[in-house]
Design a protein around this motif. Structure first.
Motif, PDB file in Angstrom:
ATOM      1  N   VAL A   1       0.837  -1.208   0.000  1.00  0.00           N
ATOM      2  CA  VAL A   1       0.000   0.000   0.000  1.00  0.00           C
ATOM      3  C   VAL A   1       0.862   1.244   0.000  1.00  0.00           C
TER       4      VAL A   1
ATOM      5  N   ARG B   1       2.582   1.980  -3.221  1.00  0.00           N
ATOM      6  CA  ARG B   1       1.729   2.620  -4.222  1.00  0.00           C
ATOM      7  C   ARG B   1       1.639   4.109  -4.002  1.00  0.00           C
ATOM      8  N   ILE B   2       1.592   4.466  -2.721  1.00  0.00           N
ATOM      9  CA  ILE B   2       1.435   5.898  -2.400  1.00  0.00           C
ATOM     10  C   ILE B   2       2.740   6.633  -2.646  1.00  0.00           C
ATOM     11  N   MET B   3       3.816   6.056  -2.159  1.00  0.00           N
ATOM     12  CA  MET B   3       5.059   6.815  -2.017  1.00  0.00           C
ATOM     13  C   MET B   3       5.930   6.789  -3.265  1.00  0.00           C
TER      14      MET B   3
ATOM     15  N   VAL C   1       7.382   8.331 -10.003  1.00  0.00           N
ATOM     16  CA  VAL C   1       7.125   7.681 -11.292  1.00  0.00           C
ATOM     17  C   VAL C   1       8.315   6.855 -11.759  1.00  0.00           C
TER      18      VAL C   1
ATOM     19  N   GLN D   1       5.061   5.195  10.131  1.00  0.00           N
ATOM     20  CA  GLN D   1       3.983   4.865   9.219  1.00  0.00           C
ATOM     21  C   GLN D   1       3.632   3.387   9.234  1.00  0.00           C
TER      22      GLN D   1
ATOM     23  N   THR E   1      -2.651   2.848  11.058  1.00  0.00           N
ATOM     24  CA  THR E   1      -3.512   3.444  10.013  1.00  0.00           C
ATOM     25  C   THR E   1      -3.454   2.725   8.668  1.00  0.00           C
ATOM     26  N   THR E   2      -2.271   2.407   8.186  1.00  0.00           N
ATOM     27  CA  THR E   2      -2.204   1.798   6.863  1.00  0.00           C
ATOM     28  C   THR E   2      -2.659   0.353   6.874  1.00  0.00           C
TER      29      THR E   2
ATOM     30  N   LEU F   1      -6.614  -0.685   6.329  1.00  0.00           N
ATOM     31  CA  LEU F   1      -7.272  -0.830   5.033  1.00  0.00           C
ATOM     32  C   LEU F   1      -7.370  -2.279   4.594  1.00  0.00           C
TER      33      LEU F   1
ATOM     34  N   PHE G   1       7.098 -25.426   3.662  1.00  0.00           N
ATOM     35  CA  PHE G   1       8.156 -26.218   3.019  1.00  0.00           C
ATOM     36  C   PHE G   1       9.177 -26.737   4.032  1.00  0.00           C
TER      37      PHE G   1
END
Lengths: 430, 138
Positions: free
Chosen positions: B6, B9-11, B14, B25, B29-30, B33, B58
């Protein structure tokens, strides 16, 4: 004997009288002031007179029996006046002569006189009365008799010249409307005089006093024939509008109705307003603005404070871009592609398509993997062979997985080599 | 793993280079979700349990094979194997798992094949959602 008394000019009149009475329609038949020779014809004449005439019109109609006929036949002829004069003269003479003729005819029949005297007397009285009324001046028949006339058809020339011709002065527009048009023209802006003139012309078309042919022409196409298309003087200079190009100047929402009507008018003749040639646009001719460079990144501060918010916002963006499924079938297709839903008919070996290429020998003969590291005898070998047998019997594992198991044991026993040697499981000499 | 996904994806910018996720973090909170998609927190724990089981499956089966081969492998090796298996996290053992209904998180009355509680199973079967399941009638 009766005929000799008659004048030469009255002969054609008499001929006309007797020949035409049955042929002509009622309104054109002669109204006899002069009594005919036959009593039956006199009665006919009487009845005709009574039917057609009113009391006031007796004088006029009876006066001009022949002149009326002539006028109906030859409309507005110069001979009418001369004929009238001739006719005026002739009836008097013919009247007298006819009266005498009648009187003479009556004489040889004295026996029947008594029976017919009353009748004859009344007729005589009528005739005398009519003869006396013949002295009145003749009036035109045209004004009293209303005849149908053909409708005046609008000529084609009039339509073409509508632009140039001045508006007809016959139509009357109320002064309130005129002032209203002036106000409207001023409020719209642009060329007030032109708009005012256009509005007034349309008002005239719709006004009730206008003649029928102009009113009939008040169709949509007729309205726009007179109006000229407004064109800017710099039309040739500006670039032609592309078909899918959105120009903010042409946006109808931006400008008020001032130019909307002009544009609507111009759209009527699209061939004139849009030019045929399409200019090619060179995308890479000019220097780029540098707005979109692909290096855009979100600021770290915002996301660090509200990670949940950011994540939900991202999900919402994804949802907005992706199109929700139209129906359940499309939804099921999406799930199948994502792997959430099995493909039907159910295939137990789904996801193991590559395994079909691998032969059974790779699954079964796993002792070759023991070569190099596994001692030929001892408990470890025994154990490993059991492992290989077990793996060969397992159809659910891939070859890589089986090899991985054997590799793991290799590493495991390599770690415990010292211990095994101490125990004596591995014989170092072998 | 989900947490990192998650945040990744945010941080990530490009160009895609990794970004160090600060410790603060990794708090509640994260993770919320991911957990909010389950019916209750017990199921969340059970999901964690199963993930751990999958991770160590295994190793565990190999070590257990050594432990269970009674007269083949020397007992010294087996003792070491026992110790090794104890060292692995408790959550990774299959026997510690307690199955739950996937929809309602019901711990009892499960139909194993469909991973559903009997009530949900009945409901789905009545609405013809379960393939090959029919009302018994004989």
């Amino acid at each position: 004997m009766a005929t000799t008394r008659l004048s030469g000019s009255s002969l054609p009149v008499l001929q006309r009288l007797f020949s035409r009475n049955g042929i002509l329609p009622i309104f054109q038949r002669t109204f006899c002031k002069v009594p005919p020779e036959d009593p039956t014809q006199a009665e006919e004449a009487k009845t005709i007179e009574q039917e057609k005439l009113g009391d006031s019109n007796i004088t006029a109609d009876t006066q001009v029996k022949d002149s009326g006929v002539k006028e109906q036949i030859e409309a507005q002829d110069h001979k009418v006046s001369s004929d009238k004069q001739v006719d005026n003269v002739s009836p008097d003479s013919s009247d007298s002569s006819k009266a005498e003729a009648v009187q003479e005819t009556k004489k040889p029949v004295p026996s029947q006189e008594k029976k017919l005297t009353k009748r004859e007397q009344t007729q005589k009285k009528l005739r005398d009365l009519l003869a006396s009324l013949a002295t009145v001046d003749p009036l035109s028949v045209e004004s009293t008799v209303k005849l149908t006339r053909p409708k005046p058809r609008p000529k084609k020339e009039a339509k073409v010249k509508k632009e140039e011709e001045l508006p007809p002065p016959e139509s009357y527009i109320e002064p309130e409307l005129v002032s209203a048009t002036k106000e409207v023209a001023e409020s719209l802006g642009g060329d007030t005089a032109a708009t005012e003139s256009e509005l007034l012309s349309t008002l005239r078309l719709h006004s009730s006093d206008a003649p029928p042919h102009t009113q009939a022409a008040a169709s949509l196409s007729e309205l726009f024939v007179g109006m000229k298309i407004e064109r800017s003087p710099n039309e040739g200079e500006t670039a032609p509008i592309q078909h899918k190009h959105f120009s903010p100047e042409a946006d109808p929402r931006r400008q008020p109705d001032a130019n909307a009507r002009r544009r609507r008018l111009s759209r009527l003749s699209p061939e004139r307003s849009i030019p045929r040639t399409i200019q090619r646009v060179d995308l890479f001719g000019a220097k780029p603005l540098g707005i979109f460079t692909g290096k855009c990144s979100k600021s770290e501060d915002a996301s660090s404070i509200l990670p949940v918010w950011e994540a939900l916002h991202e999900e919402e963006l994804k949802r907005s871009m992706s199109h929700p499924p139209d129906n359940a079938f499309v939804e099921m297709i999406q799930w199948t592609n994502q792997g959430k839903l099995w493909t039907f008919p159910v295939d137990n070996e789904f996801g193991l398509e590559s395994e079909k290429k691998i032969g059974f020998h790779e699954h079964v003969f796993l002792e070759r993997h023991l070569q190099g590291w596994c001692p030929p005898r001892g408990p470890i070998r025994h154990f490993m062979e059991l492992v290989c047998t077990g793996l060969s019997k397992n159809p659910y594992l891939t070859v890589e997985r089986k090899r991985a198991h054997i590799e793991w044991y290799r590493n495991y026993f390599a770690e415990k080599e010292g211990l095994l040697k101490e125990i004596g499981a591995i014989q170092s000499s072998n | 793993m989900a947490l990192q996904g998650v945040l990744g994806r945010i941080m990530t910018p490009v160009f895609g280079c990794l970004v160090q996720v600060p410790r603060c973090q990794q708090l509640h909170t994260t993770l919320v979700l991911d957990k909010l998609k389950y019916p209750n927190w017990k199921m969340v724990k059970e999901v964690k349990h199963r993930k751990a089981v999958k991770e160590y499956a295994f190793e565990r089966i190999n070590i257990n094979a050594v432990r269970k081969a009674k007269h083949i492998i020397p007992p010294e090796v087996k003792e070491i194997a026992d110790k090794e298996i104890e060292a692995l996290p408790r959550m990774s053992s299959i026997s510690m798992l307690h199955k739950r209904c996937m929809i309602t998180s019901r711990p009892r009355g499960l139909v194993t094949r469909w991973r559903l509680s009997r009530i949900v199973w009945r409901h789905e079967a009545d609405y013809n959602k379960l393939s090959g399941v029919q009302r018994a009638m004989w």
